[in-house]
Design a protein around this motif. Structure first.
Motif, mmCIF file in Angstrom:
data_model
loop_
_atom_site.group_PDB
_atom_site.id
_atom_site.type_symbol
_atom_site.label_atom_id
_atom_site.label_comp_id
_atom_site.label_asym_id
_atom_site.label_seq_id
_atom_site.Cartn_x
_atom_site.Cartn_y
_atom_site.Cartn_z
ATOM 1 N N ILE A 160 10.395 -11.541 -2.484
ATOM 2 C CA ILE A 160 10.911 -11.632 -1.482
ATOM 3 C C ILE A 160 12.547 -12.336 -1.408
ATOM 4 N N PHE A 161 13.167 -12.587 -0.487
ATOM 5 C CA PHE A 161 14.193 -12.885 -0.807
ATOM 6 C C PHE A 161 15.448 -13.390 -1.604
ATOM 7 N N SER A 162 15.395 -11.354 -1.807
ATOM 8 C CA SER A 162 16.558 -10.888 -1.934
ATOM 9 C C SER A 162 17.526 -10.708 -1.412
ATOM 10 N N GLY A 164 21.018 -9.697 -0.906
ATOM 11 C CA GLY A 164 21.609 -8.231 -1.281
ATOM 12 C C GLY A 164 20.840 -6.853 -1.517
ATOM 13 N N SER A 165 19.528 -7.257 -1.047
ATOM 14 C CA SER A 165 18.746 -6.327 -0.540
ATOM 15 C C SER A 165 19.632 -4.984 -0.930
ATOM 16 N N THR A 166 19.328 -4.753 0.172
ATOM 17 C CA THR A 166 20.033 -3.023 -0.038
ATOM 18 C C THR A 166 21.260 -2.598 -0.269
ATOM 19 N N ALA A 167 22.240 -3.539 -0.559
ATOM 20 C CA ALA A 167 22.985 -2.860 -0.902
ATOM 21 C C ALA A 167 23.257 -3.127 -3.228
ATOM 22 N N LEU A 168 22.073 -3.665 -3.432
ATOM 23 C CA LEU A 168 22.049 -4.233 -5.161
ATOM 24 C C LEU A 168 21.783 -2.536 -5.923
ATOM 25 N N ARG A 169 22.490 -2.081 -6.617
ATOM 26 C CA ARG A 169 21.808 -1.002 -8.074
ATOM 27 C C ARG A 169 20.775 -1.712 -9.366
ATOM 28 N N TRP A 170 20.337 -2.805 -9.483
ATOM 29 C CA TRP A 170 19.594 -3.405 -10.760
ATOM 30 C C TRP A 170 19.107 -4.540 -10.156
ATOM 31 N N GLY A 171 18.307 -4.226 -10.789
ATOM 32 C CA GLY A 171 17.161 -6.247 -10.016
ATOM 33 C C GLY A 171 16.326 -6.180 -11.455
ATOM 34 N N VAL A 172 16.415 -7.433 -11.861
ATOM 35 C CA VAL A 172 16.826 -8.300 -12.611
ATOM 36 C C VAL A 172 15.144 -9.091 -12.716
ATOM 37 N N VAL A 173 13.967 -8.617 -13.018
ATOM 38 C CA VAL A 173 12.824 -8.717 -12.228
ATOM 39 C C VAL A 173 11.755 -9.434 -13.053
ATOM 40 N N TRP A 174 12.133 -11.023 -12.346
ATOM 41 C CA TRP A 174 10.825 -12.134 -13.447
ATOM 42 C C TRP A 174 9.300 -11.657 -12.866
ATOM 43 N N SER A 175 8.826 -11.383 -14.900
ATOM 44 C CA SER A 175 7.529 -10.574 -14.151
ATOM 45 C C SER A 175 6.669 -10.870 -15.740
ATOM 46 N N ARG A 176 5.458 -10.396 -15.463
ATOM 47 C CA ARG A 176 4.278 -10.925 -16.839
ATOM 48 C C ARG A 176 3.894 -9.530 -16.308
ATOM 49 N N THR A 177 3.213 -9.366 -18.392
ATOM 50 C CA THR A 177 2.337 -7.999 -18.531
ATOM 51 C C THR A 177 0.530 -7.965 -17.989
ATOM 52 N N ASP A 178 0.086 -7.166 -18.569
ATOM 53 C CA ASP A 178 -1.482 -7.372 -17.770
ATOM 54 C C ASP A 178 -1.988 -7.711 -18.750
ATOM 55 N N GLY A 195 8.986 4.752 -6.278
ATOM 56 C CA GLY A 195 7.859 4.068 -6.208
ATOM 57 C C GLY A 195 9.070 1.630 -6.008
ATOM 58 N N VAL A 196 10.142 2.383 -5.002
ATOM 59 C CA VAL A 196 10.728 0.972 -4.646
ATOM 60 C C VAL A 196 10.819 0.813 -3.472
ATOM 61 N N ARG A 197 10.544 0.512 -3.108
ATOM 62 C CA ARG A 197 10.945 0.373 -1.110
ATOM 63 C C ARG A 197 10.990 -0.872 -0.798
ATOM 64 N N ILE A 198 12.145 -1.279 0.137
ATOM 65 C CA ILE A 198 12.280 -2.798 0.930
ATOM 66 C C ILE A 198 12.089 -2.802 2.290
ATOM 67 N N THR A 214 12.113 -8.080 1.348
ATOM 68 C CA THR A 214 11.207 -7.852 0.454
ATOM 69 C C THR A 214 11.295 -6.837 -0.332
ATOM 70 N N ILE A 215 11.683 -6.881 -1.426
ATOM 71 C CA ILE A 215 12.018 -5.177 -2.462
ATOM 72 C C ILE A 215 10.287 -4.990 -3.217
ATOM 73 N N VAL A 216 9.744 -3.788 -2.730
ATOM 74 C CA VAL A 216 8.633 -4.168 -3.617
ATOM 75 C C VAL A 216 8.482 -2.913 -4.456
ATOM 76 N N PHE A 217 7.856 -3.324 -4.845
ATOM 77 C CA PHE A 217 7.480 -2.124 -6.593
ATOM 78 C C PHE A 217 6.073 -1.117 -6.917
ATOM 79 N N GLU A 218 6.326 -0.626 -6.334
ATOM 80 C CA GLU A 218 4.165 0.141 -6.621
ATOM 81 C C GLU A 218 4.698 1.453 -7.777
ATOM 82 N N ASP A 219 3.717 0.529 -8.800
ATOM 83 C CA ASP A 219 3.435 1.483 -10.047
ATOM 84 C C ASP A 219 5.259 2.132 -10.152
#
Length: 386
Positions: A160-162, A164-178, A195-198, A214-219
């Protein structure tokens, strides 16, 4: 030289000339973008064509290697025209600067991203905040997860609170492994992958044209090389945290720019407004002289605080607690300055026919950026008591 070491020189004459030309144009466009809540893409194109989007890249990657002093100056100038464009630009500078100094990034991936910035004006931002967790600065692990299926790597989550969302080419996404013992860190995601949608969730009072949706990542399948920095929690410095003092100073400079624009508008209004019962402009009244003095005292304090923070950075003195206090004080002073203007002139200040109404909504957003006030004050207090 470390590319994030502040340099003593000021931006080139060409950069200054570009800002002199573009900032008034951005100011003319800002009301319409505020009403629509969409990103000023023409502003970003203008910045690209002026060569301003790549300035924080190292010299050998096509940039100018600018440091926090130049970043703060440029962002503050752009904010006097359109603070929403300035915030997107600030994130561009802070992220590309952080990537330039990050130890965990491969040269291959770094070069790929930087080439897209220079060639295409590609925008990048960190995507860190999540619905359940809130701001990562307050601790916790992300819910956004990277999992491996055979030779494929898939990322899923919501940010959330991303800005520049619709103008971004790249996202540096803070993540964890499973994994049973999860690794945490940065994953680079091209935001045009399947799989990326806004989700258009940004309906805020101010800074509307940042489109911080909000930027959503689905698989989303990502190449393994984009798992740029995944390590056990606490095993390495979080690059975003390492840049916290830069972020605080730059954000302060941005909202100070909003307050300075509001001040300039107020001066013009007071000189032009001539009530019939007074028979002279409001600018002739002593109470408005005192009001401008109060506003200028706040903004003078801001300038001194920002310069103090920049001097510490230039001297290599890490002071995240000081930087947090600078951001807190500068943004509160900016809010107070605009608030005084609003209170002084009454209804016209809150009319959408006048820009002061927009400046007031925008400047209030200074409080929502990391570090928030309680964190800045609490951190400084704990340090004082150790």
């Amino acid at each position: 030289m470390n590319v994030l070491t502040p340099r003593p020189h000021r931006p080139s004459d060409a950069i200054e000339a570009a800002l002199d030309r573009l900032v008034p144009i951005f100011a003319e466009r800002a009301p319409a973008y505020d009403r629509s809540g969409t990103i000023a893409l023409d502003n970003l194109l203008d910045l690209k064509e002026a060569g301003l989007l790549a300035l924080a890249l190292p010299h050998d990657k096509g940039g100018a290697g600018i440091g926090v002093a130049e970043i703060s100056r440029i962002v503050g100038r752009v904010a006097t025209g359109d603070p929403t464009t300035a915030l997107i630009l600030a994130m561009q500078y802070l992220q590309t600067g952080a990537i330039a100094r990050a130890s965990g990034w491969s040269e291959e991936v770094r070069d790929e991203l930087f080439a897209s910035v220079v060639r295409d004006g590609a925008l990048v931002n960190a995507l860190r905040v999540e619905p359940e967790l809130g701001t990562p600065a307050r601790g916790g692990l992300p819910a956004t997860t990277v999992r491996r299926e055979g030779g494929r790597f898939l990322i899923s989550g919501r940010k959330i609170f991303s800005t520049g969302s619709t103008a971004l080419r790249w996202g540096v996404v803070w993540s964890r492994t499973d994994e049973e013992t999860p690794r945490v860190g940065q994953v680079l995601v091209p935001l045009d992958l399947p799989g990326v949608r806004i989700e258009e969730s940004w309906r805020h009072m101010g800074m509307r044209a940042t489109a911080s949706h909000t930027i959503v990542f689905e698989d989303v399948e990502i190449p393994e090389r984009y798992l740029v920095s995944l390590k056990a929690p606490g095993a390495s410095v979080d690059e975003a945290v390492a840049l916290a003092s830069w972020h605080a100073i730059v954000i302060g400079a941005l909202y100070d720019g909003v307050a300075r624009t509001a001040r300039d508008w107020l001066i013009g209004y007071l000189k032009e407004r001539t009530p019939a019962n007074l028979g002279a402009p409001l600018a002739t009244l002593p109470r408005f002289h005192a009001l401008l003095g109060e506003i200028d005292a706040l903004l003078l304090t801001n300038r001194a605080l920002i310069e103090h923070g920049l001097a510490r950075e230039a001297a290599g003195e890490r002071g995240d607690a000081d930087a947090g206090l600078i951001k807190y004080t500068v943004t509160e002073n900016a809010i107070a300055a605009v608030g005084k203007a609003v209170a002084a002139i009454g209804n016209p200040a809150l009319s959408q026919d006048n820009p002061l109404e927009r400046h007031y909504r925008d400047v209030l957003c200074g409080r929502i950026h990391t570090p928030q006030g309680d964190s800045a004050l609490g951190g400084a207090g704990r340090l004082a008591l150790t």
